[in-house]
Design an enzyme around this catalytic site. Structure first.
Site, PDB file in Angstrom:
ATOM      1  N   ASP A 107      -6.759  38.488   6.031  1.00  0.00           N
ATOM      2  CA  ASP A 107      -7.754  37.561   5.825  1.00  0.00           C
ATOM      3  C   ASP A 107      -8.965  37.843   5.073  1.00  0.00           C
ATOM      4  O   ASP A 107     -10.207  37.526   5.147  1.00  0.00           O
ATOM      5  CB  ASP A 107      -8.222  37.408   7.352  1.00  0.00           C
ATOM      6  CG  ASP A 107      -7.469  37.141   8.172  1.00  0.00           C
ATOM      7  OD1 ASP A 107      -6.608  36.163   8.058  1.00  0.00           O
ATOM      8  OD2 ASP A 107      -7.207  37.655   9.540  1.00  0.00           O
ATOM      9  N   HIS A 129      -3.602  31.524   3.370  1.00  0.00           N
ATOM     10  CA  HIS A 129      -4.239  31.753   2.071  1.00  0.00           C
ATOM     11  C   HIS A 129      -5.223  30.481   1.799  1.00  0.00           C
ATOM     12  O   HIS A 129      -4.617  29.413   1.429  1.00  0.00           O
ATOM     13  CB  HIS A 129      -3.702  32.021   0.716  1.00  0.00           C
ATOM     14  CG  HIS A 129      -2.948  33.312   1.115  1.00  0.00           C
ATOM     15  ND1 HIS A 129      -2.355  33.948  -0.098  1.00  0.00           N
ATOM     16  CD2 HIS A 129      -3.079  34.350   2.101  1.00  0.00           C
ATOM     17  CE1 HIS A 129      -1.917  35.155   0.471  1.00  0.00           C
ATOM     18  NE2 HIS A 129      -2.278  35.326   1.617  1.00  0.00           N
TER      19      HIS A 129
END
Length: 431
Positions: A13, A41
């Site tokens: 992340d 993403h």
């Protein structure tokens, strides 16, 4: 021409999707090399927010060829329903610029059920799986009886499928797991398998090496983060693939000699989703404020991310095992409101020793972070357009990290949009 690698240095992340989207114009190819639908993403541009899970983040640039490499595990239902079909609104020509390796492993509906059964069986020892079938699919791959994308072109695909699913059902029955709803998912699976057969399925190792020989510029896009690596992460609270630069070689079929720049991405603080050790985790109002300001909720699971201060020993470790050449710092704007920042420089062990290396077992509770206090910038960054226009406190924060890690920070992100990205010098990207 060298293959540049972009990967996360923390627990995932970190903002890889945004960076790939920003750097993509410098490349001819963007290739994913590991992971699957457990990765998310996020790209934000022109008022749009898009989350990609399996498709490379270069897909929004019409001149870029995108490759899903052999190191991925592919969920065809998620691929079409959550990505390809939703991308139709952007009028992308995926028939021209998206290619899929025949050697990528297939996630079957029964793999998802196995994931649920295994996680439930662990009880209090759950590792925080995303329950997407990733682990069981990689398990079948390593044990040499999984199915791959290329198998769908074989006349005996259904025989192979039924044989493997029968094995899975025996395991599910052993765990007394109810898989009565699997049939509905199977119907969707075969619907999308028919569509997958019409996609560009390639022998990806030849495909990517031909591009190298043709002097094409290539960016290998990693998923998750180095601290989730199956070998070097916080085991057993890790993913099932190699999230390191070495994974780019095995996940694409390229020789180590072709690796060029290694871009290591990290947040200006730390986050983690799910279970597992997190030395600098904050359980107070500061942690809540970071989560609020950073909108720290998993892009795949929606789970709130655990938040904490920057961990330099962990970051230094990730840089070492990956041979990082350039650091890219994300989400500096999340720390705008703080007058003081804490950075973990060492760990204090239970025996009193002070170390700056990761212990073999990070899962013990006798590890206490040792912090250094730095001045915060305590101001909005939205008007900053160059490195030089950043507040001095942020430049000092960046310089401190550079000195500790011995590496340059060549990019700082100060907001979610692709335009809110400050690059010190584009020359660090392969020309």
């Amino acid at each position: 021409m060298a293959v540049d690698v972009l990967l996360g240095l923390q627990w995932g992340d970190e903002g890889k999707g945004k960076v790939v989207d920003v750097l993509a114009p410098k490349y001819d190819y963007v290739a994913r090399f590991q992971g699957g639908p457990n990765a998310g993403h996020t790209l934000i541009f022109d008022g749009h927010k898009v989350v990609l899970h399996q498709i490379p983040s270069g897909v929004f640039r019409s001149n870029i060829t995108n490759l899903i490499g052999n190191g991925l595990v592919l969920d065809v239902i998620a691929l079409f329903e959550k990505e390809i079909d939703k991308l139709e609104a952007f009028k992308l020509n995926l028939n021209k610029n998206l290619f899929i390796s025949k050697k990528a492993a297939l996630i079957l509906p029964s793999h998802v059920e196995l994931d649920k059964a295994y996680e439930a069986a662990k009880g209090a020892g759950k590792i925080g799986s995303t329950l997407r079938g990733i682990g069981p699919t990689y398990t079948d791959k390593v044990s040499r009886h999984g199915l791959r994308v290329g198998d769908i072109l074989s006349p005996d695909f259904m025989d192979k499928y039924n044989k493997l699913v029968d094995q899975h059902k025996q395991i599910l029955d052993f765990h007394k797991h109810d898989y009565s709803e699997m049939k509905e998912r199977e119907d969707l699976f075969f619907k999308y398998i028919d569509r997958l057969r019409k996609m560009n399925l390639v022998d990806s190792e030849y495909f990517i090496n031909d591009a190298i020989q043709s002097k094409k510029t290539i960016l290998a896009e990693g998923a998750q983060g180095s601290l989730l690596d199956i070998d070097f992460g916080s085991y057993p609270f890790v993913t099932s693939s190699s999230t390191m630069v070495a994974g780019a070689c095995t996940g694409l079929g390229i020789a180590p000699k072709h690796i060029g720049n290694v871009f290591g991405i990290f947040k200006a603080y730390c986050t983690r989703v799910g279970s597992g050790p997190f030395p600098t985790e904050l359980h107070d109002a500061v942690g809540e404020e970071i989560r609020k300001q950073g909108n720290e909720f998993g892009s795949t699971t929606g789970r709130p991310r655990r938040c904490g201060w920057l961990d330099l020993p962990a970051l230094k470790y990730a840089c070492m095992i990956n041979g990082v050449s350039h650091l890219l710092m994300m989400k500096a704007d999340v720390l705008n409101a703080f007058e003081e920042l804490q950075v973990c420089t060492h760990y204090k062990l239970g025996n009193g020793d002070i170390v700056d290396t990761l212990p073999y077992d990070m899962c013990t509770n006798d590890l206490t972070p040792v912090y250094k206090t730095l001045k915060g910038w305590n101001q909005d960054l939205s008007n900053c357009e160059t490195f030089d226009s950043l507040p001095q406190a942020l430049l000092d924060y960046s310089a401190f990290i550079e000195a500790e890690l011995g590496l340059p920070i060549t990019l700082i992100s100060i907001g979610p949009d692709r335009k809110e990205t400050l690059i010190k010098d584009f020359s660090f990207i392969t020309a």
